[in-house]
Design a protein around this motif. Structure first.
Motif, PDB file in Angstrom:
ATOM      1  N   ASP A 193       5.552 -21.639  69.196  1.00  0.00           N
ATOM      2  CA  ASP A 193       6.424 -22.104  70.277  1.00  0.00           C
ATOM      3  C   ASP A 193       6.774 -20.908  71.167  1.00  0.00           C
ATOM      4  OD1 ASP A 193       8.293 -23.139  71.973  1.00  0.00           O
ATOM      5  OD2 ASP A 193       9.694 -23.801  70.421  1.00  0.00           O
ATOM      6  N   PRO A 194       6.145 -20.786  72.344  1.00  0.00           N
ATOM      7  CA  PRO A 194       6.390 -19.630  73.219  1.00  0.00           C
ATOM      8  C   PRO A 194       7.860 -19.463  73.605  1.00  0.00           C
ATOM      9  CG  PRO A 194       4.428 -20.807  73.919  1.00  0.00           C
ATOM     10  CD  PRO A 194       5.087 -21.665  72.887  1.00  0.00           C
ATOM     11  N   SER A 195       8.567 -20.576  73.779  1.00  0.00           N
ATOM     12  CA  SER A 195       9.975 -20.474  74.175  1.00  0.00           C
ATOM     13  C   SER A 195      10.799 -19.796  73.079  1.00  0.00           C
ATOM     14  CB  SER A 195      10.544 -21.864  74.486  1.00  0.00           C
ATOM     15  OG  SER A 195      10.501 -22.693  73.343  1.00  0.00           O
ATOM     16  N   TYR A 196      10.445 -20.056  71.827  1.00  0.00           N
ATOM     17  CA  TYR A 196      11.149 -19.411  70.714  1.00  0.00           C
ATOM     18  C   TYR A 196      10.830 -17.912  70.692  1.00  0.00           C
ATOM     19  CZ  TYR A 196      12.619 -18.266  65.963  1.00  0.00           C
ATOM     20  OH  TYR A 196      13.215 -17.692  64.864  1.00  0.00           O
ATOM     21  N   PHE A 197       9.567 -17.588  70.954  1.00  0.00           N
ATOM     22  CA  PHE A 197       9.164 -16.188  71.014  1.00  0.00           C
ATOM     23  C   PHE A 197       9.928 -15.452  72.116  1.00  0.00           C
ATOM     24  CE2 PHE A 197       6.371 -13.292  73.470  1.00  0.00           C
ATOM     25  CZ  PHE A 197       6.416 -12.203  72.615  1.00  0.00           C
ATOM     26  N   ILE A 198      10.020 -16.076  73.281  1.00  0.00           N
ATOM     27  CA  ILE A 198      10.732 -15.461  74.413  1.00  0.00           C
ATOM     28  C   ILE A 198      12.197 -15.210  74.043  1.00  0.00           C
ATOM     29  CG2 ILE A 198      11.561 -15.859  76.775  1.00  0.00           C
ATOM     30  CD1 ILE A 198       8.922 -17.397  77.259  1.00  0.00           C
ATOM     31  N   LYS A 199      12.803 -16.179  73.351  1.00  0.00           N
ATOM     32  CA  LYS A 199      14.200 -16.042  72.934  1.00  0.00           C
ATOM     33  C   LYS A 199      14.367 -14.871  71.969  1.00  0.00           C
ATOM     34  CE  LYS A 199      17.941 -18.587  70.661  1.00  0.00           C
ATOM     35  NZ  LYS A 199      18.328 -19.874  70.022  1.00  0.00           N
ATOM     36  N   ARG A 200      13.446 -14.762  70.988  1.00  0.00           N
ATOM     37  CA  ARG A 200      13.525 -13.667  70.014  1.00  0.00           C
ATOM     38  C   ARG A 200      13.318 -12.318  70.702  1.00  0.00           C
ATOM     39  NH1 ARG A 200      13.168 -15.153  64.562  1.00  0.00           N
ATOM     40  NH2 ARG A 200      13.687 -12.959  64.236  1.00  0.00           N
ATOM     41  N   PHE A 201      12.388 -12.280  71.642  1.00  0.00           N
ATOM     42  CA  PHE A 201      12.099 -11.035  72.352  1.00  0.00           C
ATOM     43  C   PHE A 201      13.310 -10.582  73.173  1.00  0.00           C
ATOM     44  CE2 PHE A 201      10.410  -8.259  75.589  1.00  0.00           C
ATOM     45  CZ  PHE A 201       9.409  -7.535  74.933  1.00  0.00           C
ATOM     46  N   LYS A 202      13.942 -11.522  73.853  1.00  0.00           N
ATOM     47  CA  LYS A 202      15.103 -11.179  74.680  1.00  0.00           C
ATOM     48  C   LYS A 202      16.274 -10.724  73.816  1.00  0.00           C
ATOM     49  CE  LYS A 202      17.937 -12.723  78.547  1.00  0.00           C
ATOM     50  NZ  LYS A 202      18.208 -13.785  79.528  1.00  0.00           N
ATOM     51  N   ASN A 203      16.455 -11.366  72.657  1.00  0.00           N
ATOM     52  CA  ASN A 203      17.521 -10.940  71.750  1.00  0.00           C
ATOM     53  C   ASN A 203      17.285  -9.507  71.269  1.00  0.00           C
ATOM     54  OD1 ASN A 203      18.880 -13.364  71.877  1.00  0.00           O
ATOM     55  ND2 ASN A 203      17.924 -14.213  70.050  1.00  0.00           N
ATOM     56  N   HIS A 204      16.012  -9.145  71.134  1.00  0.00           N
ATOM     57  CA  HIS A 204      15.677  -7.828  70.609  1.00  0.00           C
ATOM     58  C   HIS A 204      15.748  -6.743  71.678  1.00  0.00           C
ATOM     59  CE1 HIS A 204      13.802  -5.282  67.511  1.00  0.00           C
ATOM     60  NE2 HIS A 204      13.133  -4.698  68.507  1.00  0.00           N
ATOM     61  N   TYR A 205      15.186  -7.019  72.865  1.00  0.00           N
ATOM     62  CA  TYR A 205      15.083  -5.991  73.911  1.00  0.00           C
ATOM     63  C   TYR A 205      16.069  -6.174  75.066  1.00  0.00           C
ATOM     64  CZ  TYR A 205      10.826  -4.108  71.796  1.00  0.00           C
ATOM     65  OH  TYR A 205       9.926  -3.524  70.939  1.00  0.00           O
ATOM     66  N   GLY A 206      16.712  -7.331  75.135  1.00  0.00           N
ATOM     67  CA  GLY A 206      17.676  -7.562  76.208  1.00  0.00           C
ATOM     68  C   GLY A 206      17.060  -8.071  77.492  1.00  0.00           C
ATOM     69  N   VAL A 207      15.729  -8.208  77.522  1.00  0.00           N
ATOM     70  CA  VAL A 207      15.031  -8.745  78.697  1.00  0.00           C
ATOM     71  C   VAL A 207      13.938  -9.687  78.212  1.00  0.00           C
ATOM     72  CG1 VAL A 207      15.451  -6.729  80.177  1.00  0.00           C
ATOM     73  CG2 VAL A 207      13.422  -6.787  78.699  1.00  0.00           C
ATOM     74  N   THR A 208      13.451 -10.550  79.109  1.00  0.00           N
ATOM     75  CA  THR A 208      12.366 -11.449  78.748  1.00  0.00           C
ATOM     76  C   THR A 208      11.051 -10.672  78.670  1.00  0.00           C
ATOM     77  OG1 THR A 208      11.792 -11.993  81.025  1.00  0.00           O
ATOM     78  CG2 THR A 208      13.530 -13.321  79.972  1.00  0.00           C
ATOM     79  N   PRO A 209      10.025 -11.219  78.029  1.00  0.00           N
ATOM     80  CA  PRO A 209       8.728 -10.533  77.971  1.00  0.00           C
ATOM     81  C   PRO A 209       8.182 -10.196  79.358  1.00  0.00           C
ATOM     82  CG  PRO A 209       8.772 -12.301  76.388  1.00  0.00           C
ATOM     83  CD  PRO A 209      10.021 -12.433  77.194  1.00  0.00           C
ATOM     84  N   GLN A 210       8.322 -11.140  80.317  1.00  0.00           N
ATOM     85  CA  GLN A 210       7.807 -10.901  81.664  1.00  0.00           C
ATOM     86  C   GLN A 210       8.561  -9.769  82.341  1.00  0.00           C
ATOM     87  OE1 GLN A 210       5.060 -12.536  82.616  1.00  0.00           O
ATOM     88  NE2 GLN A 210       4.984 -11.126  84.374  1.00  0.00           N
ATOM     89  N   GLU A 211       9.879  -9.739  82.186  1.00  0.00           N
ATOM     90  CA  GLU A 211      10.701  -8.674  82.774  1.00  0.00           C
ATOM     91  C   GLU A 211      10.313  -7.328  82.149  1.00  0.00           C
ATOM     92  OE1 GLU A 211      14.770 -11.219  83.812  1.00  0.00           O
ATOM     93  OE2 GLU A 211      14.509 -10.264  81.841  1.00  0.00           O
ATOM     94  N   TYR A 212      10.072  -7.320  80.846  1.00  0.00           N
ATOM     95  CA  TYR A 212       9.682  -6.093  80.151  1.00  0.00           C
ATOM     96  C   TYR A 212       8.344  -5.576  80.677  1.00  0.00           C
ATOM     97  CZ  TYR A 212       8.658  -2.906  76.274  1.00  0.00           C
ATOM     98  OH  TYR A 212       8.379  -1.789  75.519  1.00  0.00           O
ATOM     99  N   ARG A 213       7.430  -6.480  80.950  1.00  0.00           N
ATOM    100  CA  ARG A 213       6.104  -6.088  81.430  1.00  0.00           C
ATOM    101  C   ARG A 213       6.207  -5.478  82.827  1.00  0.00           C
ATOM    102  NH1 ARG A 213       1.378 -10.242  80.629  1.00  0.00           N
ATOM    103  NH2 ARG A 213       0.628  -8.727  79.069  1.00  0.00           N
ATOM    104  N   ILE A 214       7.043  -6.025  83.671  1.00  0.00           N
ATOM    105  CA  ILE A 214       7.177  -5.543  85.048  1.00  0.00           C
ATOM    106  C   ILE A 214       7.866  -4.195  85.130  1.00  0.00           C
ATOM    107  CG2 ILE A 214       8.222  -6.037  87.292  1.00  0.00           C
ATOM    108  CD1 ILE A 214       7.863  -9.026  86.652  1.00  0.00           C
ATOM    109  N   ASN A 215       8.907  -4.012  84.309  1.00  0.00           N
ATOM    110  CA  ASN A 215       9.701  -2.771  84.354  1.00  0.00           C
ATOM    111  C   ASN A 215       8.908  -1.575  83.833  1.00  0.00           C
ATOM    112  OD1 ASN A 215      11.833  -4.175  85.396  1.00  0.00           O
ATOM    113  ND2 ASN A 215      12.754  -4.586  83.389  1.00  0.00           N
TER     114      ASN A 215
END
Length: 365
Positions: A343-365
């Protein structure tokens, strides 16, 4: 020989288990119960050494049954359950249950568990007898040592037995150095404290040797008896010297016997996790890989590393995800699936909880 009690609400299961060839694992008498109530009655009337009980029963769960017996019981309990929920294992640990087997269980698994339980009972009896003999023969009737306080450092986490299990040899040495330093510095000079130290260390060594399929006396030879005599005489320095000598022999023997098999449990766990991040890796799958009970593995891992297994697994997945986001052009959902998140939405939620940003935001920064 020992007496065995089998408890399950299904009569055909009880009868089937009772019909096994228990004499081969030192069982003399087999008692049967199809309810917790009946099992309690048998325990009150008969001498029962080992209990095999189901957990899910209608009148009284196996957990409730064992809890009613109390923690002071001398019998060893083996839980059988078709439910793999970790909560049961945690309750089993609190009740000092000897083993926890998941259904379906093979005859050999049962035989092995019962045989080990019998050996544990025998060793405990030998320990009690030896302790009583030593105290009677070598301890003065009155030995003034000033204020008596518990020898806490013997049992502080991580305990010696967990460090040995984890293959943390340097930390084992640090633990032993601390123990003997405390004996010298804090006036734990009474033979009673020295014997307490000896029993804790020797029991940990014995457990580790047996877990690796050997007898301790076969590994360290005369050193085993010499340790006892040093403790018996209250010679802290000699007990310390002999203990480290024994540890060196054990360490050398284990590494010589099978380097791969005896690789640090923690190293094996971490290696397995890193190699299987894309599959359905879990505490259960890892525990099967290293041949340890999930509840016990969880306890050892926490004691050795300071973090829970789930926390470690999540950190590894997040670090891998961050690397893939920066170093590849894989889409977020592809990375999600590659790490076992369907479930990609669950992955995105876990990633944001861990890094404070979404996967897409992390990739851009």
């Amino acid at each position: 020989m020992f007496n065995l009690l089998i408890v399950d609400d299904e009569p055909f299961i009880v009868d089937g288990l009772a019909a096994l060839d228990w004499n081969n694992v030192n069982i003399d008498q087999v008692y049967k119960a199809t309810s917790g109530k009946t099992a309690l009655q048998i325990m009150a009337q008969k001498k029962v050494d080992i209990i095999i009980t189901d957990i899910k029963m209608p009148d009284m769960t196996g957990i409730e049954f064992i809890r009613k017996l109390g923690l002071g019981r001398k019998s060893k309990t083996i839980f059988l359950s078709g439910y793999a929920e970790f909560e049961y294992a945690k309750q089993a640990l609190k009740l000092e249950v000897f083993d926890y087997l998941l259904k379906p269980v093979t005859d050999d698994e049962l035989y092995d568990a019962v045989l080990r339980a019998g050996k544990a009972l025998s060793q405990e009896q030998i320990k009690v007898n030896s302790y009583e003999e030593v105290m009677t023969a070598f301890m003065p009737i009155s030995e003034h040592v000033g204020e008596v306080k518990p020898f806490y450092c013997l049992y502080e986490n991580p305990q010696l037995i967990h460090l040995l299990d984890g293959g943390r040899w340097n930390t084992v040495e640090e633990k032993l150095n601390n123990i003997f330093s405390q004996l010298h510095l804090n006036n734990y000079h009474s033979n009673e404290f020295v014997m307490q130290t000896y029993f804790m260390i020797s029991n940990s060594f014995i457990y580790f040797a047996h877990k690796n399929g050997q007898l301790l006396i076969d590994i360290i030879g005369r050193n085993f008896g010499n340790m006892f005599h040093a403790a018996q005489s209250g010679d802290i320095r000699r007990l310390s010297s002999l203990t480290f000598e024994a540890l060196g022999i054990i360490k050398k023997d284990i590494k010589k016997e099978d380097h791969t098999h005896h690789k640090s449990v923690i190293e094996q766990v971490q290696e397995y996790v890193k190699q299987n991040l894309g599959s359905d890796v879990s505490l259960q799958s890892v525990s099967e890989h290293v041949y340890l009970h999930p509840a016990y593995l969880s306890k050892v891992y926490k004691a050795e590393t300071g973090e829970g297994f789930s926390e470690y697994l999540n950190n590894q997945k997040m670090e891998r995800a961050a690397y893939l986001l920066k170093e590849t052009k894989e889409k977020v959902y592809e990375i999600s699936v590659s790490l076992g998140y369907n479930d990609p939405s669950y992955f995105i939620k876990r990633f944001k909880n861990h890094y404070g940003v979404t996967p897409q935001e992390y990739r851009i920064n």
